[in-house]
Design an enzyme around this catalytic site. Structure first.
Site, PDB file in Angstrom:
ATOM      1  N   VAL A 172      -4.922  18.573   9.355  1.00 24.38           N
ATOM      2  CA  VAL A 172      -4.851  18.197  10.772  1.00 24.38           C
ATOM      3  C   VAL A 172      -5.753  16.985  11.009  1.00 24.38           C
ATOM      4  CG1 VAL A 172      -5.290  18.976  13.128  1.00 24.38           C
ATOM      5  CG2 VAL A 172      -4.328  20.561  11.455  1.00 24.38           C
ATOM      6  N   GLY A 173      -5.170  15.906  11.538  1.00 23.20           N
ATOM      7  CA  GLY A 173      -5.906  14.654  11.682  1.00 23.20           C
ATOM      8  C   GLY A 173      -6.140  14.038  10.307  1.00 23.20           C
ATOM      9  N   GLY A 174      -5.116  14.113   9.485  1.00 23.84           N
ATOM     10  CA  GLY A 174      -5.249  13.669   8.080  1.00 23.84           C
ATOM     11  C   GLY A 174      -5.242  12.168   7.895  1.00 23.84           C
ATOM     12  N   ASP A 178      -0.862  13.948  12.030  1.00 25.50           N
ATOM     13  CA  ASP A 178      -1.741  13.044  12.790  1.00 25.50           C
ATOM     14  C   ASP A 178      -0.950  12.472  13.951  1.00 25.50           C
ATOM     15  OD1 ASP A 178      -3.684  10.814  13.448  1.00 25.50           O
ATOM     16  OD2 ASP A 178      -4.622  11.510  11.615  1.00 25.50           O
ATOM     17  N   ASP A 184       0.255  16.080  18.242  1.00 22.20           N
ATOM     18  CA  ASP A 184      -1.071  16.201  18.849  1.00 22.20           C
ATOM     19  C   ASP A 184      -1.709  17.510  18.384  1.00 22.20           C
ATOM     20  OD1 ASP A 184      -3.245  16.603  20.557  1.00 22.20           O
ATOM     21  OD2 ASP A 184      -2.222  15.687  22.269  1.00 22.20           O
ATOM     22  N   MET A 185      -2.952  17.430  17.894  1.00 22.53           N
ATOM     23  CA  MET A 185      -3.597  18.631  17.351  1.00 22.53           C
ATOM     24  C   MET A 185      -3.890  19.690  18.414  1.00 22.53           C
ATOM     25  SD  MET A 185      -7.520  17.568  16.482  1.00 22.53           S
ATOM     26  CE  MET A 185      -7.298  16.052  15.583  1.00 22.53           C
ATOM     27  N   LYS A 242     -10.781  17.528   7.774  1.00 19.65           N
ATOM     28  CA  LYS A 242     -11.934  16.793   7.246  1.00 19.65           C
ATOM     29  C   LYS A 242     -12.393  15.772   8.290  1.00 19.65           C
ATOM     30  CE  LYS A 242     -13.076  13.306   3.910  1.00 19.65           C
ATOM     31  NZ  LYS A 242     -12.873  12.220   4.854  1.00 19.65           N
ATOM     32  N   HIS A 295     -16.371  16.416  14.504  1.00 18.71           N
ATOM     33  CA  HIS A 295     -17.394  15.505  15.057  1.00 18.71           C
ATOM     34  C   HIS A 295     -16.796  14.468  16.021  1.00 18.71           C
ATOM     35  CE1 HIS A 295     -17.143  12.361  11.500  1.00 18.71           C
ATOM     36  NE2 HIS A 295     -15.971  12.599  12.032  1.00 18.71           N
TER      37      HIS A 295
HETATM   38  C1  LIG Z   1     -12.281  10.684  11.705  1.00 17.83           C
HETATM   39  S1  LIG Z   1     -10.569  10.531  11.364  1.00 17.83           S
HETATM   40  C2  LIG Z   1     -10.442  11.647   9.984  1.00 17.83           C
HETATM   41  C3  LIG Z   1      -9.261  11.359   9.076  1.00 17.83           C
HETATM   42  C4  LIG Z   1      -9.145  12.252   7.835  1.00 17.83           C
HETATM   43  N1  LIG Z   1      -9.236  13.655   8.177  1.00 17.83           N
HETATM   44  C5  LIG Z   1     -10.187  11.910   6.798  1.00 17.83           C
HETATM   45  O1  LIG Z   1     -11.327  12.351   6.922  1.00 17.83           O
HETATM   46  O2  LIG Z   1      -9.866  11.171   5.864  1.00 17.83           O
HETATM   47  C6  LIG Z   1      -9.855  11.452  12.695  1.00 17.83           C
HETATM   48  C7  LIG Z   1      -8.349  11.512  12.657  1.00 17.83           C
HETATM   49  O3  LIG Z   1      -7.887  12.364  13.717  1.00 17.83           O
HETATM   50  C8  LIG Z   1      -6.730  11.771  14.280  1.00 17.83           C
HETATM   51  N2  LIG Z   1      -6.547  12.276  15.644  1.00 17.83           N
HETATM   52  C9  LIG Z   1      -7.279  11.966  16.754  1.00 17.83           C
HETATM   53  N3  LIG Z   1      -6.822  12.639  17.815  1.00 17.83           N
HETATM   54  C10 LIG Z   1      -5.779  13.394  17.389  1.00 17.83           C
HETATM   55  C11 LIG Z   1      -4.897  14.302  18.029  1.00 17.83           C
HETATM   56  N4  LIG Z   1      -5.009  14.595  19.325  1.00 17.83           N
HETATM   57  N5  LIG Z   1      -3.929  14.894  17.290  1.00 17.83           N
HETATM   58  C12 LIG Z   1      -3.790  14.611  15.961  1.00 17.83           C
HETATM   59  N6  LIG Z   1      -4.624  13.754  15.287  1.00 17.83           N
HETATM   60  C13 LIG Z   1      -5.588  13.152  15.997  1.00 17.83           C
HETATM   61  C14 LIG Z   1      -7.016  10.282  14.228  1.00 17.83           C
HETATM   62  O4  LIG Z   1      -5.835   9.525  14.347  1.00 17.83           O
HETATM   63  C15 LIG Z   1      -7.695  10.153  12.860  1.00 17.83           C
HETATM   64  O5  LIG Z   1      -6.783   9.907  11.830  1.00 17.83           O
END
Ligand SMILES: C[S@@+](CC[C@H](N)C(=O)[O-])C[C@H]1O[C@@H](n2cnc3c(N)ncnc32)[C@H](O)[C@@H]1O
Length: 203
Positions: free
Chosen positions: A78-80, A102, A122-123, A136, A140
């Protein structure tokens, strides 16, 4: 060149340059919400920044969580992002069915990666079905209220399937005196620059 400044080289296999150098040029614009979805160049910089750290962090994770991955059948990240973490997981564990989940504008610019299914969404809505929810460096990005919402909804979903939640998070130690001691502060500033309400936590 010092030992630490080698991390800033663009042309080395493990580099932190995209995370530490480029993103700061966008500090003022980032105060505006949804900046990444409207600015392709920043979206790419942001995704590259995350990907370079994913490679470094996953190297350690894979060696310490080996037995954990062995027993997983399907996993949704999730949010990959651009699936940097998943690329490392499928390389070592091709038996796992993996889904990268994502935001649509991130998935739209993510290159295909063998063995990885990309789903946009959307997560905070229902997420794709899998035995393991992997996150991951996600919590934060959010304030406490949003984190509790995420944890509660995924916990219920995962308990129903007898699965598990796997989180990779950063914990800041207040009396950190080692060479990476200031990284906690750097990450906290990054959260300030790139999120609305995110922060590093001590627990
Ligand atoms: C800090 S990055 C982490 C990416 C990945 N997990 C990594 O550590 O390599 C946060 C991720 O969350 C995604 N994100 C932010 N809001 C989101 C939402 N509402 N639903 C799904 N993904 C989301 C962003 O697009 C981004 O790719």
């Amino acid at each position: 060149m010092t030992h630490i400044s080698k991390w800033l080289l663009h042309n080395s296999d493990l580099s932190l340059a995209p995370m530490i150098l480029e993103l700061w040029h966008y500090l003022s614009q980032c105060v505006k919400e949804h900046f990444a979805s409207q600015n392709l160049q920043f979206n790419n910089f942001f995704n590259e920044a995350i990907e370079c750290t994913a490679k470094i962090v996953m190297k350690t994770t894979m060696s310490h969580y080996k037995e954990g991955f062995d027993s997983i059948r399907s996993l949704v990240d999730v949010g990959g992002g651009t699936s940097g973490a998943l690329a490392e997981i499928v390389k070592s564990y091709p038996h796992i069915k993996v889904i990268n989940f994502d935001l649509p504008h991130v998935v739209a610019t993510t290159p295909m990666c063998e063995g990885v299914i990309h789903v946009g969404g959307d997560m905070f809505d229902p997420i794709p079905n899998a035995n393991v929810v992997f996150m991951k460096w996600i919590l934060h990005d959010w304030n406490d209220e949003a984190c509790v919402k995420i944890l509660k909804s995924y916990r219920k979903e995962i308990l129903d399937k007898n699965g598990k939640l796997v989180f990779i998070v950063i914990f800041v130690q207040e009396d950190d005196n080692n060479i990476f001691g200031d990284m906690g502060l750097v990450f906290d500033l990054l959260m300030f620059a790139h999120t609305t309400g995110g922060k590093e936590r001590t627990e």
